[in-house]
Design a protein around this motif. Structure first.
Motif, mmCIF file in Angstrom:
data_model
loop_
_atom_site.group_PDB
_atom_site.id
_atom_site.type_symbol
_atom_site.label_atom_id
_atom_site.label_comp_id
_atom_site.label_asym_id
_atom_site.label_seq_id
_atom_site.Cartn_x
_atom_site.Cartn_y
_atom_site.Cartn_z
ATOM 1 N N ALA A 186 6.614 8.586 3.695
ATOM 2 C CA ALA A 186 6.784 8.502 2.244
ATOM 3 C C ALA A 186 5.923 7.378 1.669
ATOM 4 O O ALA A 186 5.253 7.550 0.641
ATOM 5 N N TRP A 187 5.945 6.211 2.331
ATOM 6 C CA TRP A 187 5.189 5.063 1.838
ATOM 7 C C TRP A 187 3.684 5.327 1.887
ATOM 8 O O TRP A 187 2.945 4.941 0.957
ATOM 9 N N MET A 188 3.217 5.990 2.933
ATOM 10 C CA MET A 188 1.786 6.305 3.028
ATOM 11 C C MET A 188 1.367 7.265 1.917
ATOM 12 O O MET A 188 0.295 7.107 1.327
ATOM 13 N N TRP A 189 2.210 8.240 1.604
ATOM 14 C CA TRP A 189 1.876 9.175 0.533
ATOM 15 C C TRP A 189 1.841 8.461 -0.809
ATOM 16 O O TRP A 189 0.930 8.690 -1.612
ATOM 17 N N ILE A 190 2.809 7.587 -1.050
ATOM 18 C CA ILE A 190 2.842 6.846 -2.316
ATOM 19 C C ILE A 190 1.604 5.970 -2.458
ATOM 20 O O ILE A 190 0.982 5.905 -3.530
ATOM 21 N N GLY A 191 1.222 5.283 -1.362
ATOM 22 C CA GLY A 191 0.043 4.434 -1.413
ATOM 23 C C GLY A 191 -1.229 5.208 -1.698
ATOM 24 O O GLY A 191 -2.126 4.717 -2.384
ATOM 25 N N ALA A 192 -1.310 6.411 -1.175
ATOM 26 C CA ALA A 192 -2.502 7.233 -1.389
ATOM 27 C C ALA A 192 -2.488 7.983 -2.710
ATOM 28 O O ALA A 192 -3.539 8.387 -3.215
ATOM 29 N N ASN A 193 -1.281 8.176 -3.291
ATOM 30 C CA ASN A 193 -1.159 8.995 -4.506
ATOM 31 C C ASN A 193 -0.242 8.327 -5.540
ATOM 32 O O ASN A 193 0.793 8.895 -5.905
ATOM 33 N N PRO A 194 -0.581 7.136 -6.013
ATOM 34 C CA PRO A 194 0.317 6.437 -6.943
ATOM 35 C C PRO A 194 0.545 7.206 -8.246
ATOM 36 O O PRO A 194 1.653 7.178 -8.802
ATOM 37 N N ALA A 195 -0.484 7.903 -8.746
ATOM 38 C CA ALA A 195 -0.320 8.641 -10.003
ATOM 39 C C ALA A 195 0.635 9.823 -9.830
ATOM 40 O O ALA A 195 1.469 10.096 -10.698
#
Length: 658
Positions: free
Chosen positions: A52-61
């Protein structure tokens, strides 16, 4: 007097301070809670905090849009319920439950949670027995504890009620914003474009993985609306009709042979989760579990059906076979039996009825399941024998045995004065397979498998063996019969062998990463065999989609093809395999999306399907009007009405025992 004034000031000061603190807590909650909720939903849906954290970091928008969606849901519930903390608890309960369902559903059958899954009602409860194990229960317990903790915060967080007009205004605002995002208003489209939203309709696992659960779910709400294909109209269907006329080479009904003018019984048997377990490369078996099918693969027409489903969704396979329509042109995860078949639809059943046959559906489970009671009527079946119409049936495990279905087929043919078209669906070998339902399994497996995986595979293999024997039971009977009969036997989809494709991975059938096109094809390919007690041409078919099977069999029988099945037969010769995310051409080349050369034919297929399911049936203006506009039979299921009336209490008791 002065003391009273000071007291009032102190009280007002404290009230003002409390109100400001309450407003601050409320505002902070409205802002921060959706962000935390979005993180929690992605953690549940992806399986780990790290993912989840990796996805958020890569896709903040994209993460921000998901949080914004949840904020509108939270705001609406707050305005509806009027209390902050309970509204947060209800919002978390709804979102976390949806994320859990999506996680489990993806791990089991490769499909996330869709908006239309809400329509499944009682069908959805069948997933509950499949969700077991300590790891699964731990996830559920953690989510339950978090939600309960949110509700308990009500004991310490002050209550702040909004004025009624404020609640009404904010509630309307939340609904308008949610409606705009689901309906993709111009403002929402601009927001999506700036955030880099990229919808992947043909691969919903990737769609949810890239965009996040909340956004992907919202985008799919619009996909539930079947849009008219560009250019669809009477003129475009006239072009399709002319194409069919030019390609149709069989002008009229032909008999099976010059020596026998009788019409053959045509029996389709879709055996629940039937597949060939000997295809697992790193596993051996103490004996051949499916000798009948293996023999027919050498002696008669056989091959592999490309199923639109894995592990579930049986009715979607029926839909393709019986109507010649393709799930590729419908929203991923949709269920036509539940959503779209609400009027008479031309099918194999209505076609055979028009040729003097008796069309009968047989299914050894509840008739309400997948809405078959109503769908089979709309398909033009004359009768439907569901579980409650079996007389003292044999059970194996939790379900009516495959042998019992075979005996029911034999009985129906023997009792009919007309040739029969039968579409039979079995239930015995339905998953999950970790229940040791047969006690001591007749066939042992050997390989580098965990004891749990070996037990699952042995239970499944026992059921596949019984399915094979039930086919031989039919062959033994009709070999001695003087009625020409053809049997088409196949599975609806591969079985769900363990959580997250565990047995397939341990047995070396697929890798542990993203599937290649070859692996996708393997995980959707189920064997089919054709047997007859009269001569039929033998052919090996490496790939054929379920939607092409009806036309293919009619052609093998030298029967006149109705317009839609004539079209699919011709398309099969060009592109025999068609899924939403896999196209196979005549040379067995595979494509993740349709190649340019295939698009004109597939566009015509899409228009034809839309015309018959949702459109104006323009095709009937040019071809097969009687067949294409045939109404449901007035005497549908009348043969079972006396039995239903006399056995209703017994049937109810039986349902309670399952």
């Amino acid at each position: 007097m002065h003391s009273a004034f000071l007291l009032r000031r102190r009280i007002m000061y404290r009230l003002t301070k409390t109100r400001k603190r309450t407003v601050a807590v409320t505002a902070s909650t409205l802002l921060l809670f959706p962000v935390l909720l979005a993180f929690g939903v992605e953690t549940i849906g992806r399986g780990t905090f790290t993912d989840a954290w990796m996805w958020i970091g890569a896709n903040p928008a994209l993460f921000a849009i998901n949080a914004l969606l949840y904020s509108f849901v939270f705001l609406f519930l707050y305005c509806l319920l009027g209390s902050l903390v309970p509204s947060a608890g209800v919002t978390a309960l709804l979102m976390f439950t949806a994320a859990l369902i999506s996680y489990f559903k993806t791990k089991m059958i490769g499909e996330p949670f869709f908006p239309w899954d809400i329509l499944l009602k009682k069908e959805g409860t069948n997933i509950i027995p499949l969700v077991s194990g300590s790891a699964v229960l731990t996830r559920v317990a953690i989510v339950a504890a978090i939600v309960l903790g949110l509700f308990l915060l009500r004991l310490i967080v002050p209550r702040f009620r909004l004025p009624i007009l404020t609640r009404l205004g904010l509630g309307v605002l939340a609904v308008v914003c949610l409606y705009g995002m689901a309906g993709r208003s111009p403002a929402a489209e601009r927001l999506f474009d700036r955030a880099g939203v990229s919808e992947i309709v043909w691969n919903q696992q990737e769609n949810y993985g890239n965009n996040g659960f909340g956004l992907a779910f919202t985008l799919n709400i619009q996909n539930a609306i079947i849009k008219k294909p560009p250019g669809y109209g009477e003129a475009s269907i006239a072009t399709v009709a002319q194409y069919i006329t030019d390609k149709q080479s069989v002008p009229a009904f032909k008999t099976v042979s010059a020596e026998d003018s009788r019409q053959p019984n045509v029996i389709f048997i879709m055996n629940e989760a039937f597949w060939d377990p000997t295809l697992l490369p790193d596993v051996s078996f103490s004996e051949d579990p499916i000798p009948t099918v293996h023999r027919l693969q050498q002696e008669s027409t056989s091959g592999y059906l490309l199923s639109p489903q894995f592990g579930g969704g049986t009715s979607n396979v029926e839909f393709e076979v019986l109507t010649g329509n393709s799930m590729s042109f419908l929203p991923s995860g949709s269920v036509p039996y539940q959503q779209y078949v609400n009027q008479p639809v031309p099918s194999l059943a209505s076609y055979f009825e028009s040729k003097g046959y008796k069309s009968m559906g047989i299914h050894s489970y509840d008739g309400w399941f997948w809405n078959r009671d109503n769908v089979y009527k709309n398909f033009g079946f004359e009768s439907f024998k569901s579980k409650d119409k079996f007389d003292n049936p044999e059970y194996k495990g939790n379900f009516i045995s495959d042998d019992e279905v075979s005996r029911s087929i034999i009985s129906a043919v023997e009792e009919s004065e007309r040739p029969m078209f039968i579409y039979a669906v079995t239930m015995q070998n339905h998953g999950a397979y970790d229940d040791s339902r047969y006690g001591e399994n007749a066939i042992r497996v050997d390989g580098n498998l965990t004891p749990e995986a070996a037990g699952i595979l042995e239970t499944y293999t026992h059921g596949a063996r019984d399915a094979d024997q039930s086919l031989q039971l039919l062959i033994d009977h009709f070999e001695q019969s003087d009625q020409p009969t053809v049997i088409v036997f196949y599975g609806d989809h591969l079985p769900m062998l363990g959580f997250d494709y565990d047995v397939y991975k341990q047995a070396g059938f697929i890798g542990k990463g993203t599937w290649s096109l070859e692996e996708l094809k393997k995980m959707r390919s189920v064997p089919f065999v054709v047997w007859s007690n009269f001569d039929l041409p033998q052919e090996q078919v490496p790939t054929i989609s379920n939607s092409f099977l009806g036309g293919y069999i009619l052609d093998k029988l030298d029967m006149e093809l109705p317009a839609n099945f004539a079209f699919t037969l011709d398309l099969f010769k060009q592109y025999p395999g068609l899924l939403s995310n896999l196209v196979v051409d005549a040379e067995q080349n595979m494509y993740a999306t349709a190649p340019e050369a295939a698009k004109p034919a597939l566009d015509q297929y899409r228009e034809l399907q839309y015309d018959l399911l949702f459109g104006n049936r323009y095709l009937a203006h040019f071809l097969d009007a009687d067949y294409l506009t045939k109404s449901a039979l007035d005497d549908y299921n009348m043969e079972f009405e006396p039995q239903i009336a006399s056995e209703a209490p017994a049937a109810e008791d039986e349902d309670d025992s399952i």
